[in-house]
Design an enzyme around this catalytic site. Sequence first.
Site, PDB file in Angstrom:
ATOM      1  N   GLY A   1      -0.328  13.814  -3.319  1.00 24.35           N
ATOM      2  CA  GLY A   1      -1.773  13.622  -3.373  1.00 24.35           C
ATOM      3  C   GLY A   1      -2.057  12.447  -4.290  1.00 24.35           C
TER       4      GLY A   1
ATOM      5  N   ASP B   1       0.806  -1.225   0.000  1.00 25.50           N
ATOM      6  CA  ASP B   1       0.000   0.000   0.000  1.00 25.50           C
ATOM      7  C   ASP B   1       0.837   1.273   0.000  1.00 25.50           C
ATOM      8  OD1 ASP B   1      -2.206  -1.687   0.136  1.00 25.50           O
ATOM      9  OD2 ASP B   1      -2.181  -1.681   2.327  1.00 25.50           O
TER      10      ASP B   1
ATOM     11  N   LYS C   1       2.806  10.193  -0.524  1.00 25.86           N
ATOM     12  CA  LYS C   1       1.987  10.630   0.604  1.00 25.86           C
ATOM     13  C   LYS C   1       2.682  11.604   1.552  1.00 25.86           C
ATOM     14  CE  LYS C   1      -1.559   7.813   1.374  1.00 25.86           C
ATOM     15  NZ  LYS C   1      -2.453   6.677   1.629  1.00 25.86           N
TER      16      LYS C   1
ATOM     17  N   THR D   1       2.982 -12.524   3.111  1.00 28.22           N
ATOM     18  CA  THR D   1       2.140 -13.154   2.114  1.00 28.22           C
ATOM     19  C   THR D   1       2.885 -14.384   1.594  1.00 28.22           C
ATOM     20  OG1 THR D   1       0.747 -12.741   0.182  1.00 28.22           O
ATOM     21  CG2 THR D   1       2.956 -11.751   0.141  1.00 28.22           C
TER      22      THR D   1
ATOM     23  N   GLY E   1      -4.453  -4.456  -3.754  1.00 25.22           N
ATOM     24  CA  GLY E   1      -5.457  -3.448  -4.096  1.00 25.22           C
ATOM     25  C   GLY E   1      -4.690  -2.204  -4.504  1.00 25.22           C
ATOM     26  N   HIS E   2      -4.649  -1.936  -5.792  1.00 29.49           N
ATOM     27  CA  HIS E   2      -3.862  -0.805  -6.304  1.00 29.49           C
ATOM     28  C   HIS E   2      -4.805   0.285  -6.778  1.00 29.49           C
ATOM     29  CE1 HIS E   2      -0.218  -3.649  -7.131  1.00 29.49           C
ATOM     30  NE2 HIS E   2      -0.621  -3.654  -5.881  1.00 29.49           N
TER      31      HIS E   2
ATOM     32  N   PRO F   1      -8.630  -1.076   9.001  1.00 28.36           N
ATOM     33  CA  PRO F   1      -7.764   0.068   9.281  1.00 28.36           C
ATOM     34  C   PRO F   1      -6.299  -0.363   9.211  1.00 28.36           C
ATOM     35  CG  PRO F   1      -8.972  -0.627  11.257  1.00 28.36           C
ATOM     36  CD  PRO F   1      -9.506  -1.428  10.122  1.00 28.36           C
TER      37      PRO F   1
ATOM     38  N   GLN G   1       2.057  -6.154  -3.079  1.00 28.29           N
ATOM     39  CA  GLN G   1       2.502  -6.239  -1.681  1.00 28.29           C
ATOM     40  C   GLN G   1       3.782  -5.408  -1.494  1.00 28.29           C
ATOM     41  OE1 GLN G   1       1.466  -9.650  -3.124  1.00 28.29           O
ATOM     42  NE2 GLN G   1      -0.461  -8.690  -2.608  1.00 28.29           N
TER      43      GLN G   1
ATOM     44  N   GLY H   1       1.491   2.997  -2.530  1.00 27.92           N
ATOM     45  CA  GLY H   1       1.046   3.885  -3.614  1.00 27.92           C
ATOM     46  C   GLY H   1       1.576   3.398  -4.965  1.00 27.92           C
ATOM     47  N   LYS H   2       1.785   2.079  -5.056  1.00 28.51           N
ATOM     48  CA  LYS H   2       2.329   1.499  -6.300  1.00 28.51           C
ATOM     49  C   LYS H   2       1.403   1.769  -7.480  1.00 28.51           C
ATOM     50  CE  LYS H   2       2.391  -2.505  -4.295  1.00 28.51           C
ATOM     51  NZ  LYS H   2       2.079  -2.122  -2.902  1.00 28.51           N
TER      52      LYS H   2
ATOM     53  N   SER I   1       5.213  12.263  -4.378  1.00 28.62           N
ATOM     54  CA  SER I   1       3.774  12.337  -4.577  1.00 28.62           C
ATOM     55  C   SER I   1       3.157  13.107  -3.411  1.00 28.62           C
ATOM     56  CB  SER I   1       3.223  10.914  -4.666  1.00 28.62           C
ATOM     57  OG  SER I   1       1.831  10.936  -4.709  1.00 28.62           O
TER      58      SER I   1
ATOM     59  N   THR J   1      -8.454  -3.661  -0.202  1.00 26.22           N
ATOM     60  CA  THR J   1      -9.061  -4.959  -0.459  1.00 26.22           C
ATOM     61  C   THR J   1     -10.027  -5.359   0.647  1.00 26.22           C
ATOM     62  OG1 THR J   1      -7.137  -5.644  -1.729  1.00 26.22           O
ATOM     63  CG2 THR J   1      -8.515  -7.413  -0.873  1.00 26.22           C
TER      64      THR J   1
HETATM   65  P1  GDP Z   1      -0.768   0.254  -3.523  1.00 29.07           P
HETATM   66  O1  GDP Z   1      -1.351  -1.011  -3.026  1.00 29.07           O
HETATM   67  O2  GDP Z   1       0.692   0.360  -3.263  1.00 29.07           O
HETATM   68  O3  GDP Z   1      -1.110   0.547  -4.953  1.00 29.07           O
HETATM   69  O4  GDP Z   1      -1.450   1.423  -2.656  1.00 29.07           O
HETATM   70  P2  GDP Z   1      -3.025   1.551  -2.296  1.00 29.07           P
HETATM   71  O5  GDP Z   1      -3.736   1.972  -3.510  1.00 29.07           O
HETATM   72  O6  GDP Z   1      -3.498   0.341  -1.596  1.00 29.07           O
HETATM   73  O7  GDP Z   1      -2.978   2.689  -1.198  1.00 29.07           O
HETATM   74  C1  GDP Z   1      -2.490   3.961  -1.470  1.00 29.07           C
HETATM   75  C2  GDP Z   1      -3.615   4.979  -1.216  1.00 29.07           C
HETATM   76  O8  GDP Z   1      -3.055   6.268  -1.114  1.00 29.07           O
HETATM   77  C3  GDP Z   1      -4.606   5.061  -2.351  1.00 29.07           C
HETATM   78  O9  GDP Z   1      -5.853   5.403  -1.820  1.00 29.07           O
HETATM   79  C4  GDP Z   1      -4.063   6.192  -3.221  1.00 29.07           C
HETATM   80  O10 GDP Z   1      -5.065   6.848  -3.975  1.00 29.07           O
HETATM   81  C5  GDP Z   1      -3.513   7.105  -2.171  1.00 29.07           C
HETATM   82  N1  GDP Z   1      -2.329   7.892  -2.558  1.00 29.07           N
HETATM   83  C6  GDP Z   1      -1.326   7.565  -3.392  1.00 29.07           C
HETATM   84  N2  GDP Z   1      -0.382   8.524  -3.402  1.00 29.07           N
HETATM   85  C7  GDP Z   1      -0.805   9.474  -2.550  1.00 29.07           C
HETATM   86  C8  GDP Z   1      -0.250  10.716  -2.088  1.00 29.07           C
HETATM   87  O11 GDP Z   1       0.839  11.120  -2.457  1.00 29.07           O
HETATM   88  N3  GDP Z   1      -0.987  11.409  -1.171  1.00 29.07           N
HETATM   89  C9  GDP Z   1      -2.186  10.992  -0.715  1.00 29.07           C
HETATM   90  N4  GDP Z   1      -2.824  11.743   0.177  1.00 29.07           N
HETATM   91  N5  GDP Z   1      -2.731   9.838  -1.130  1.00 29.07           N
HETATM   92  C10 GDP Z   1      -2.049   9.081  -2.019  1.00 29.07           C
HETATM   93  P1  IMO Z   2      -0.856  -4.247  -2.165  1.00 28.46           P
HETATM   94  O1  IMO Z   2      -0.389  -4.831  -3.474  1.00 28.46           O
HETATM   95  C1  IMO Z   2      -0.881  -4.601   2.190  1.00 28.46           C
HETATM   96  C2  IMO Z   2      -1.018  -8.655   3.862  1.00 28.46           C
HETATM   97  C3  IMO Z   2      -2.270  -9.084   4.572  1.00 28.46           C
HETATM   98  C4  IMO Z   2      -1.683 -10.021   5.614  1.00 28.46           C
HETATM   99  C5  IMO Z   2      -0.560 -10.701   4.844  1.00 28.46           C
HETATM  100  C6  IMO Z   2      -0.923 -12.063   4.294  1.00 28.46           C
HETATM  101  O2  IMO Z   2      -2.141  -3.542  -2.236  1.00 28.46           O
HETATM  102  O3  IMO Z   2       0.245  -3.452  -1.541  1.00 28.46           O
HETATM  103  P2  IMO Z   2      -2.453 -12.833   2.260  1.00 28.46           P
HETATM  104  O4  IMO Z   2      -3.899 -12.666   2.019  1.00 28.46           O
HETATM  105  O5  IMO Z   2      -1.581 -12.243   1.205  1.00 28.46           O
HETATM  106  O6  IMO Z   2      -2.087 -14.255   2.578  1.00 28.46           O
HETATM  107  O7  IMO Z   2      -2.155 -12.010   3.624  1.00 28.46           O
HETATM  108  O8  IMO Z   2      -0.242  -9.831   3.782  1.00 28.46           O
HETATM  109  N1  IMO Z   2      -1.216  -8.155   2.475  1.00 28.46           N
HETATM  110  C7  IMO Z   2      -1.129  -6.868   2.120  1.00 28.46           C
HETATM  111  N2  IMO Z   2      -0.934  -5.760   2.863  1.00 28.46           N
HETATM  112  N3  IMO Z   2      -0.986  -4.501   0.849  1.00 28.46           N
HETATM  113  C8  IMO Z   2      -1.156  -5.590   0.078  1.00 28.46           C
HETATM  114  O9  IMO Z   2      -1.135  -5.548  -1.270  1.00 28.46           O
HETATM  115  C9  IMO Z   2      -1.277  -6.851   0.718  1.00 28.46           C
HETATM  116  N4  IMO Z   2      -1.470  -8.113   0.282  1.00 28.46           N
HETATM  117  C10 IMO Z   2      -1.425  -8.890   1.367  1.00 28.46           C
HETATM  118  O10 IMO Z   2      -2.922  -7.981   5.169  1.00 28.46           O
HETATM  119  O11 IMO Z   2      -1.103  -9.281   6.650  1.00 28.46           O
HETATM  120 MG    MG Z   3      -2.898  -1.684  -1.779  1.00 27.26          MG
END
Ligand code: GDP
Ligand code: IMO
Ligand code: MG
Length: 421
Positions: A411, A12, A327, A235, A39-40, A300, A220, A14-15, A409, A296
Amino acid sequence: MFTIITGAQFGDEGKGKIVDLLAEKYDIVARFQGGDNAGHTVKVGDKTYKLHLVPSGVLFNKRLLIGPGVVLNPKILWGELQALWGEGMKVDLGIDPKTSIIMPYHIEMDALRERARTAKIGTTKRGIGYAYIDKIAREEVQMADITDPELLRKKLEEIAPAKEAAIKEMGGDPSVVRDEAQLGEYLEIGRALKNNLTDVSLEINRALDEEKMVLAEGAQGSFLDVIHGTQKFVTSSFTTAGSACANLGVGPVRVDNVVGVVKAYITRVGEGPLPTELKDETGARLREAGGEYGTTTGRPRRCGWFDAVLGRKAVYLNGYTELALTKLDVLTGLRRIKICVAYELDGEILEYPPESTSDLERCVPVYEEMEGWSESISDALDYNDLPQNARAYVERIQELMDVDIAAISVGPAREQTIYLE
Ligand code: GDP
Ligand code: IMO
Ligand code: MG
């Protein structure tokens, strides 16, 4: 040009946003591991896309590939495709026939096992671990199998009895293994996607021969890696950069860049050590300001200060050539900001995290404190638009990681990005 992008922390980072930005210049975007546990998020205009399996290059209508190292739930992919088609989008998707399929029994087993654990992992309950177990055990159903009822029947004939016994043993309902309705759905999706099958390794290597641009999108983060992460709280896939080569079938000498995505603080969802975790008001503030709830699962996310000890290790694990720092805007308004520069463990100062998870759990962060800033930075377009304290913070992170920060980044939107020379 072959670029690999991975998360430098616990996911998470911000990939999705960074892959989307980079994708504009690339021809192919390929997912190489993980499944719909990912969840990207990609935000374009006032639209927000939460992608679990479709590579994050989709908004630029690039050639998208799902490599054989991914574990794929066809129903999730199908739902995502329908949502994208519903918006009138074209999705040029290729899926490797060897891609492992997440079967309904994997999801059942993931949930049953997690329920029985006294020390929970906090998995996403998407069946990821059990699908990978079957790949290693050579008992997987592959993408090609669900495009042909006869192939699937044969595979299941071999696999089903052991799965049924295992689910019974775990206290579950074994009828999920040969559930006709679910298998029918899988076959229908398989039939619909039959023309999308492609040899991903061949396609990428040929593209590279033609000097095309290929971007490998990691899911991840480095410390969720099944080998190098904080076992057992990880994972079940290989999340670091080297995995892109192995999983996509591309030789390591073809790699040009490795981009690490790193959040300006740290988050983790699920269980496991997080040395800089803030269980106080500051942690809650980061969670609210950063919208730190799982893409996903909606759970929290735990939040903490930037951890340069993990950061340094991530640089080694991936061989980053550049970083994208995300962020930064979330830290706005904090009077003082801490950075963890070392750990203390049993009276010793550590610059790298200990290998054992139980040792990591005992590490006490050594902090450096910096002055915060109060001006909003969400509209900053240029590095010099950032307040001096924000620049000092970025520069300190760059110094501690010892890798150039190429983008900052500020935002979720595409425009909210500062590029550095
Ligand atoms: P990923 O799994 O690495 O792709 O990241 P996620 O999408 O799960 O979580 C990143 C969250 O932060 C998403 O809701 C993005 O829209 C948001 N985001 C990404 N870059 C920024 C940033 O620079 N600032 C803020 N405030 N939000 C961001
Ligand atoms: P992205 O690609 C953050 C965490 C789960 C749990 C552990 C194992 O959005 O960054 P699993 O279901 O993979 O066997 O769970 O890994 N986890 C993640 N945490 N971002 C993810 O993906 C994750 N994918 C799995 O919360 O702790
Ligand atoms: Mg994610």
